[in-house]
Design a protein around this motif. Structure first.
Motif, mmCIF file in Angstrom:
data_model
loop_
_atom_site.group_PDB
_atom_site.id
_atom_site.type_symbol
_atom_site.label_atom_id
_atom_site.label_comp_id
_atom_site.label_asym_id
_atom_site.label_seq_id
_atom_site.Cartn_x
_atom_site.Cartn_y
_atom_site.Cartn_z
ATOM 1 N N PHE A 100 -10.890 23.361 3.060
ATOM 2 C CA PHE A 100 -9.519 23.619 3.510
ATOM 3 C C PHE A 100 -8.562 23.508 2.327
ATOM 4 N N ALA A 101 -8.725 22.468 1.535
ATOM 5 C CA ALA A 101 -7.833 22.218 0.395
ATOM 6 C C ALA A 101 -7.888 23.338 -0.630
ATOM 7 N N TRP A 139 -4.497 27.572 11.426
ATOM 8 C CA TRP A 139 -4.630 26.998 12.764
ATOM 9 C C TRP A 139 -5.762 27.631 13.560
ATOM 10 N N THR A 140 -6.568 28.450 12.918
ATOM 11 C CA THR A 140 -7.787 28.982 13.546
ATOM 12 C C THR A 140 -8.977 28.565 12.677
ATOM 13 N N HIS A 141 -9.176 29.248 11.561
ATOM 14 C CA HIS A 141 -10.260 28.904 10.643
ATOM 15 C C HIS A 141 -10.105 27.480 10.104
ATOM 16 N N GLY A 142 -8.889 27.139 9.631
ATOM 17 C CA GLY A 142 -8.655 25.815 9.060
ATOM 18 C C GLY A 142 -8.843 24.700 10.077
ATOM 19 N N LEU A 143 -8.324 24.919 11.267
ATOM 20 C CA LEU A 143 -8.467 23.937 12.344
ATOM 21 C C LEU A 143 -9.934 23.747 12.702
ATOM 22 N N THR A 154 -3.915 23.394 20.888
ATOM 23 C CA THR A 154 -3.540 23.087 19.503
ATOM 24 C C THR A 154 -3.206 24.356 18.742
ATOM 25 N N LEU A 155 -3.958 25.422 19.001
ATOM 26 C CA LEU A 155 -3.701 26.704 18.351
ATOM 27 C C LEU A 155 -2.311 27.223 18.717
ATOM 28 N N GLN A 156 -1.942 27.109 19.998
ATOM 29 C CA GLN A 156 -0.618 27.554 20.442
ATOM 30 C C GLN A 156 0.480 26.761 19.749
ATOM 31 N N GLN A 157 0.260 25.452 19.601
ATOM 32 C CA GLN A 157 1.252 24.610 18.921
ATOM 33 C C GLN A 157 1.402 25.031 17.463
ATOM 34 N N ILE A 267 -1.698 16.513 7.673
ATOM 35 C CA ILE A 267 -1.241 16.424 9.066
ATOM 36 C C ILE A 267 -2.422 16.556 10.026
ATOM 37 N N MET A 268 -3.295 17.538 9.770
ATOM 38 C CA MET A 268 -4.456 17.744 10.630
ATOM 39 C C MET A 268 -5.435 16.574 10.555
#
Length: 305
Positions: A100-101, A139-143, A154-157, A267-268
């Motif tokens: 992710f980083a 918020w899709t791949h990273g999440l 969570t994706l919607q947020q 944050i995640m």
């Protein structure tokens, strides 16, 4: 472009140092940093995004925006591919954090003030495309990397962040050529002018909270930082150099991809109980190093773009 970027980063560095000292001297505490971050994300950045769309309709701007979406998507695909092959899972319990980083940039906090300073409102106009792609993919791949699964809620947020919402509003106002009343627009421009100093203050305060001794002794952080600040931007630069792109679109995409690791990672990690201390260390280390690496990347780009 190298001189412009270097001069701007030096100015931004001084603000970061001031914020660093403010934290160490206890003028501002951690709660103050959170409040400033909230102010930047929910008020200042949205004002800047909406104001850059308050411009006359121009076919070249629309074309540039569409191309920016394409180059931003390609830049993220390049980064995701590089991270997948260059960050190994073996003997690394935090390999998802490392990937992710290496992929996701601080294109909001660092990217907006930097692009705004060297390319102006037009650059920020194109940067909104990169930030939108960033929000969708992080918020899709990273999440999926951080949490191990995707949650619709969570994706919607994530997709309802102020930047995405205001980009959508700004695009509607731009295409319909709806003008914000001058007194209100002027007030929003005043607020938008706070972006650079506020973003750099927050970056400096965040670095001040990190354990610098621990960071500099953590060898894996050096590898992740090398991927994020050199390998990925240079790969994106080669891709951009092969295409007949508008110079401002190309530089906007390159600068965004060369920014340090996104604060979204920390944050995640806090939210999903991952190693948030390690995530914040990567953020701090890449933020400090980016003052050196971004000018180097743009110096090379001056010969290729």
């Amino acid at each position: 472009m190298f001189i412009l970027i270097f001069n701007q980063l030096v100015k931004m560095l001084f603000i970061m140092i001031l914020a660093f000292l403010c934290y160490r001297l206890k003028i501002i505490n951690q709660e103050g940093n959170r409040n400033l971050s909230s102010l930047l994300l929910t008020i200042v950045n949205p004002c800047l995004i909406i104001t850059v769309f308050q411009t006359d309709y121009d076919t070249s701007l629309v074309q540039g925006l569409l191309v920016s979406f394409a180059t931003a998507t390609a830049a993220h695909v390049i980064a995701i591919t590089a991270a997948h092959f260059l960050v190994r899972e073996k003997n690394n319990p935090d390999f998802e954090i490392d990937r992710f980083a290496a992929v996701y940039s601080n294109c909001g906090f660092i990217g907006i003030p930097l692009v705004n300073s060297v390319l102006g409102a037009k650059g920020v106009f194109f940067l909104t495309a990169y930030m939108t792609v960033f929000n969708v993919l992080s918020w899709t791949h990273g999440l999926g990397l951080v949490e191990g699964k995707l949650s619709v809620k969570t994706l919607q947020q994530g997709l309802m962040t102020p930047i995405v919402v205001c980009t959508f509003i700004g695009v509607i106002l731009f295409f319909l050529q709806i003008r914000i009343p001058t007194p209100l627009l002027d007030s929003m421009n005043y607020i938008a002018d706070m972006n650079t100093p506020l973003a750099m203050m927050i970056a400096g305060l965040s670095v001040a909270q990190a354990d610098l001794k621990k960071i500099f002794s953590h060898l894996r952080i050096y590898w992740v930082s090398f991927l994020k600040l050199f390998v990925v931007p240079l790969a994106v630069l080669v891709f951009l150099a092969l295409l007949p792109l508008d110079r401002e679109v190309a530089y906007t995409t390159l600068i965004a991809s060369a920014c340090p690791t996104a604060t979204t990672l920390t944050i995640m990690c806090i939210r999903f109980k991952r190693n948030y201390t390690y995530a914040s260390e990567i953020f701090s280390f890449t933020t400090v190093l980016s003052v050196i690496t971004i000018p180097i990347i743009t110096f090379i780009a001056d010969f290729l773009l």
